[in-house]
Motif scaffolding. Structure first.
Motif, mmCIF file in Angstrom:
data_model
loop_
_atom_site.group_PDB
_atom_site.id
_atom_site.type_symbol
_atom_site.label_atom_id
_atom_site.label_comp_id
_atom_site.label_asym_id
_atom_site.label_seq_id
_atom_site.Cartn_x
_atom_site.Cartn_y
_atom_site.Cartn_z
ATOM 1 N N GLN A 1 27.323 48.572 35.808
ATOM 2 C CA GLN A 1 26.927 48.358 37.202
ATOM 3 C C GLN A 1 25.536 47.745 37.289
ATOM 4 N N ALA A 2 24.587 48.299 36.539
ATOM 5 C CA ALA A 2 23.206 47.831 36.629
ATOM 6 C C ALA A 2 23.078 46.375 36.187
ATOM 7 N N TYR A 3 23.639 46.051 35.022
ATOM 8 C CA TYR A 3 23.500 44.687 34.527
ATOM 9 C C TYR A 3 24.478 43.739 35.192
ATOM 10 N N GLY A 4 25.582 44.267 35.688
ATOM 11 C CA GLY A 4 26.474 43.426 36.464
ATOM 12 C C GLY A 4 25.804 42.923 37.727
ATOM 13 N N LEU A 5 25.028 43.778 38.376
ATOM 14 C CA LEU A 5 24.279 43.372 39.562
ATOM 15 C C LEU A 5 23.100 42.483 39.198
ATOM 16 N N GLN A 6 22.405 42.837 38.104
ATOM 17 C CA GLN A 6 21.220 42.076 37.714
ATOM 18 C C GLN A 6 21.564 40.636 37.381
ATOM 19 N N TYR A 7 22.706 40.434 36.728
ATOM 20 C CA TYR A 7 23.086 39.085 36.328
ATOM 21 C C TYR A 7 24.159 38.497 37.231
ATOM 22 N N LEU A 8 24.278 39.040 38.428
ATOM 23 C CA LEU A 8 25.133 38.460 39.464
ATOM 24 C C LEU A 8 26.574 38.287 39.028
ATOM 25 N N PHE A 9 27.083 39.259 38.285
ATOM 26 C CA PHE A 9 28.469 39.157 37.850
ATOM 27 C C PHE A 9 29.432 39.169 39.032
ATOM 28 N N LEU A 10 29.128 39.974 40.053
ATOM 29 C CA LEU A 10 30.079 40.157 41.150
ATOM 30 C C LEU A 10 30.457 38.843 41.837
ATOM 31 N N PRO A 11 29.492 37.972 42.231
ATOM 32 C CA PRO A 11 29.904 36.712 42.862
ATOM 33 C C PRO A 11 30.780 35.850 41.965
ATOM 34 N N PHE A 12 30.480 35.838 40.660
ATOM 35 C CA PHE A 12 31.266 35.008 39.758
ATOM 36 C C PHE A 12 32.648 35.609 39.512
ATOM 37 N N VAL A 13 32.727 36.921 39.454
ATOM 38 C CA VAL A 13 34.043 37.557 39.343
ATOM 39 C C VAL A 13 34.855 37.280 40.601
ATOM 40 N N MET A 14 34.197 37.322 41.768
ATOM 41 C CA MET A 14 34.897 36.995 43.013
ATOM 42 C C MET A 14 35.358 35.541 43.008
ATOM 43 N N GLY A 15 34.557 34.658 42.408
ATOM 44 C CA GLY A 15 34.989 33.266 42.277
ATOM 45 C C GLY A 15 36.212 33.149 41.399
ATOM 46 N N ALA A 16 36.256 33.927 40.314
ATOM 47 C CA ALA A 16 37.437 33.924 39.447
ATOM 48 C C ALA A 16 38.650 34.461 40.199
ATOM 49 N N VAL A 17 38.438 35.494 41.009
ATOM 50 C CA VAL A 17 39.529 36.033 41.827
ATOM 51 C C VAL A 17 40.038 34.960 42.785
ATOM 52 N N ALA A 18 39.114 34.160 43.339
ATOM 53 C CA ALA A 18 39.515 33.095 44.268
ATOM 54 C C ALA A 18 40.438 32.095 43.573
ATOM 55 N N LEU A 19 40.210 31.849 42.281
ATOM 56 C CA LEU A 19 41.067 30.909 41.561
ATOM 57 C C LEU A 19 42.498 31.420 41.456
ATOM 58 N N VAL A 20 42.655 32.739 41.430
ATOM 59 C CA VAL A 20 43.998 33.314 41.347
ATOM 60 C C VAL A 20 44.821 32.927 42.566
ATOM 61 N N PHE A 21 44.170 32.728 43.701
ATOM 62 C CA PHE A 21 44.881 32.439 44.953
ATOM 63 C C PHE A 21 44.758 30.975 45.379
ATOM 64 N N ALA A 22 43.684 30.293 44.930
ATOM 65 C CA ALA A 22 43.415 28.960 45.470
ATOM 66 C C ALA A 22 43.682 27.829 44.489
ATOM 67 N N GLY A 23 43.816 28.109 43.204
ATOM 68 C CA GLY A 23 43.989 27.044 42.221
ATOM 69 C C GLY A 23 45.428 26.592 42.079
ATOM 70 N N THR A 24 45.638 25.601 41.224
ATOM 71 C CA THR A 24 46.994 25.177 40.906
ATOM 72 C C THR A 24 47.681 26.282 40.102
ATOM 73 N N LYS A 25 48.973 26.106 39.840
ATOM 74 C CA LYS A 25 49.721 27.161 39.154
ATOM 75 C C LYS A 25 49.117 27.494 37.793
ATOM 76 N N GLY A 26 48.814 26.456 37.001
ATOM 77 C CA GLY A 26 48.242 26.696 35.685
ATOM 78 C C GLY A 26 46.887 27.372 35.755
ATOM 79 N N ALA B 1 43.130 32.074 35.475
ATOM 80 C CA ALA B 1 42.193 32.995 36.120
ATOM 81 C C ALA B 1 42.620 34.446 35.922
ATOM 82 N N GLN B 2 43.928 34.695 35.976
ATOM 83 C CA GLN B 2 44.412 36.050 35.698
ATOM 84 C C GLN B 2 44.038 36.485 34.285
ATOM 85 N N TYR B 3 44.193 35.580 33.351
ATOM 86 C CA TYR B 3 43.849 35.866 31.958
ATOM 87 C C TYR B 3 42.346 36.126 31.805
#
Length: 372
Positions: free
Chosen positions: A282-307, A312-314
């Motif tokens: 939690q501490a280093y995830g917040l310090q290095y802004l992991f959450l926004p980038f993980v949310m970006g990866a989550v966005a690819l699961v719904f917004a990207g092409t099939k491949g 993104a799931q992987y």
């Protein structure tokens, strides 16, 4: 170098790199600019500003010295205790030392080579996705931003040039991810199995990354049920089991224990240990802004092409497996989030790409999108 000096130098390189990729039309040339800029920022960050070499690295160097001398990977000749957790890193340093290189210099050279590999593989991931998604994601400036963010990451650079295996672990994890993506698109030879083996020989926790990769290879075979997918699954299994199995068999016969000595000395069990690991993530995830980038990866699961959605799931599964390993180990006693560093490149690559796709749909005007 003081922090204000670092900010000025790094900012100048960042601006020049991004502007260069905006105005160069040829993709390969733009990629060269992006990689060169990222390496320049890395050098300023590692050699100019942070300038950290860990005392723990000398444990690995001592093992490497005896290994290069033909006395085996030992702390003291004749005593077989596995006091390191980075066999492949130690072996590479030993090989360079055998060729005449100084031990510390060898570790620094390997660190720069590892970071260059990280940037090159991240470029290939971007190129793969840009070719399928097109649009804003295909702009080389997206690649530049991704690589520059990786180069500015305090955790990866601080520990990546500390004499420890962090940079190599990040490069091998990123390579495993990229190779699996290619295999999911029909590449015949599952080289990700060998990359995962090398990663597991560098950090024991990488076995979980190998398990995730093997699991997704199995999923692809189960869904497609064609000869090519089944053959890839069989070949992946054989390649990993044979190569890692041979390494593990040697380790066990040589040292006599399933885990390295540091596991028995440092890793505990129970709720307190897990809570400490969760606090670390939690501490280093917040310090290095992991959450926004993980949310970006989550966005690819719904917004990207099939491949890309499957990719993104992987990637999210790899991130989750790595976080689980860190939590179960109880984190680390040192600052700068060393244990999370290896997963930074793939997290940032997926995160920036996902945020780019989201912004492109929210801001259709090219100039405003470029500014964002």
């Amino acid at each position: 170098m003081s922090f204000p000096q670092f900010v000025v130098a790094a900012s100048a390189i960042v601006i020049a790199t991004v502007m260069g990729t905006l105005f160069v039309r040829q993709r390969v040339a733009a990629a060269v600019i992006a990689i060169a800029g990222a390496m320049a920022v890395t050098s300023v960050n590692a050699a100019g500003y942070l300038r950290h070499y860990s005392d723990d690295a000398y444990i690995t160097l001592r093992y490497a010295r005896y290994f290069a001398a033909g006395q085996g990977p030992v702390w003291n000749p004749g005593e077989r205790v596995e006091g390191y957790t980075d066999f492949l890193w130690m072996a590479l340093i030993a090989a360079l030392h055998r060729l005449g290189a100084d031990l510390v210099d060898a570790s620094i050279w390997l660190s720069y080579a590892s970071m260059l590999a990280v940037f090159v593989v991240a470029w290939r991931i971007w190129a793969l996705w840009a070719g399928e998604e097109g649009g804003a994601l295909a702009r080389p400036a997206v690649l530049a931003v991704t690589l520059l963010l990786i180069a500015l990451n305090d955790s990866l650079v601080f520990w990546g040039f500390s004499g420890l295996e962090t940079g190599l672990a990040a490069a091998l994890l990123t390579a495993t991810v990229y190779l699996f993506m290619r295999e999911a698109r029909g590449a015949r030879v599952p080289w990700s199995a060998l990359a995962a083996t090398a990663a597991a020989m560098t950090r024991p926790e990488m076995v979980l990354v190998a398990a995730v990769t093997g699991g997704f290879t199995l999923r692809d075979a189960a869904e497609r049920r064609d000869a090519a997918s089944l053959r890839r699954l069989a070949l992946w299994s054989v390649m990993f089991v044979v190569t890692y199995g041979a390494y593990f068999a040697w380790r066990y016969s040589y040292y006599g224990h399933v885990f390295p000595n540091t596991y028995y000395a440092k890793v505990g069990s129970g709720g307190d240990f897990i809570n400490r690991g969760m606090g670390y993530v939690q501490a280093y995830g917040l310090q290095y802004l992991f959450l926004p980038f993980v949310m970006g990866a989550v966005a690819l699961v719904f917004a990207g092409t099939k491949g890309i959605r499957r990719d993104a799931q992987y990637v999210l599964a790899v991130i989750a497996a790595w976080a689980f390993a860190v939590i179960m180990e109880g984190g680390d006693a040192f600052a700068h989030g060393r244990f999370l560093a290896p997963v930074v490149p793939v997290t940032y690559a997926a995160g920036v790409s996902g945020l780019t796709v989201v912004l492109a749909r929210a801001i259709p005007q090219p100039r405003q999108l470029a500014a964002a």
